[in-house]
Design a protein around this motif. Sequence first.
Motif, PDB file in Angstrom:
ATOM      1  N   GLN A 187       0.810  -1.215   0.000  1.00  0.00           N
ATOM      2  CA  GLN A 187       0.000   0.000   0.000  1.00  0.00           C
ATOM      3  C   GLN A 187       0.843   1.265   0.000  1.00  0.00           C
ATOM      4  N   GLY A 188       2.107   1.146   0.295  1.00  0.00           N
ATOM      5  CA  GLY A 188       3.009   2.297   0.293  1.00  0.00           C
ATOM      6  C   GLY A 188       3.215   2.885   1.675  1.00  0.00           C
ATOM      7  N   THR A 189       4.392   3.460   1.859  1.00  0.00           N
ATOM      8  CA  THR A 189       4.706   4.147   3.104  1.00  0.00           C
ATOM      9  C   THR A 189       5.474   5.422   2.763  1.00  0.00           C
ATOM     10  N   GLN A 190       5.123   6.509   3.433  1.00  0.00           N
ATOM     11  CA  GLN A 190       5.695   7.809   3.083  1.00  0.00           C
ATOM     12  C   GLN A 190       7.032   8.021   3.775  1.00  0.00           C
ATOM     13  N   VAL A 191       7.988   8.505   3.004  1.00  0.00           N
ATOM     14  CA  VAL A 191       9.284   8.927   3.539  1.00  0.00           C
ATOM     15  C   VAL A 191       9.476  10.393   3.181  1.00  0.00           C
ATOM     16  N   THR A 192       9.710  11.210   4.187  1.00  0.00           N
ATOM     17  CA  THR A 192       9.908  12.641   3.974  1.00  0.00           C
ATOM     18  C   THR A 192      11.246  13.043   4.570  1.00  0.00           C
ATOM     19  N   VAL A 193      12.098  13.619   3.729  1.00  0.00           N
ATOM     20  CA  VAL A 193      13.423  14.044   4.161  1.00  0.00           C
ATOM     21  C   VAL A 193      13.489  15.558   4.059  1.00  0.00           C
ATOM     22  N   SER A 194      13.734  16.210   5.164  1.00  0.00           N
ATOM     23  CA  SER A 194      13.789  17.667   5.179  1.00  0.00           C
ATOM     24  C   SER A 194      15.250  18.121   5.124  1.00  0.00           C
ATOM     25  N   ALA A 195      15.443  19.213   4.394  1.00  0.00           N
ATOM     26  CA  ALA A 195      16.813  19.725   4.203  1.00  0.00           C
ATOM     27  C   ALA A 195      17.329  20.390   5.476  1.00  0.00           C
TER      28      ALA A 195
END
Length: 121
Positions: free
Chosen positions: A113-121
């Motif tokens: 189903q997908g999993t979110q990955v968020t990388v902030s600068a």
Amino acid sequence: QVQLVESGGGSVQAGGSLRLSCAASGSLMCMGWFRRAPGKEREGVAAIDSRGITSYADSVKGRFTISKDNAKNTLYLQMNSLKSEDTATYYCASGPFSGSYCYTFKFYNYWGQGTQVTVSA
């Protein structure tokens, strides 16, 4: 019917690490990780076949490691030195072929189903 359930996504600062997991319902010939960033096409990230041979997209080589625990039927993606451009929804997938089709991210026919990955600068 194969079932794939991802976990382990989240938010992290650039340079950080995350590990994704994918629990599979059975033993599979080929398993891989894909990702889709907003406004971009889905791309293959890493693959591993039944012999344990792995393949990586150039953009993640040296930073990401794919592995699997056959006893637990679980696939992993260790992501280190994360960059903002790694931000995407990550999908676990499986396919019926080992070898080149697996390594070139072709003919995957079951998806999580997908999993979110968020990388902030």
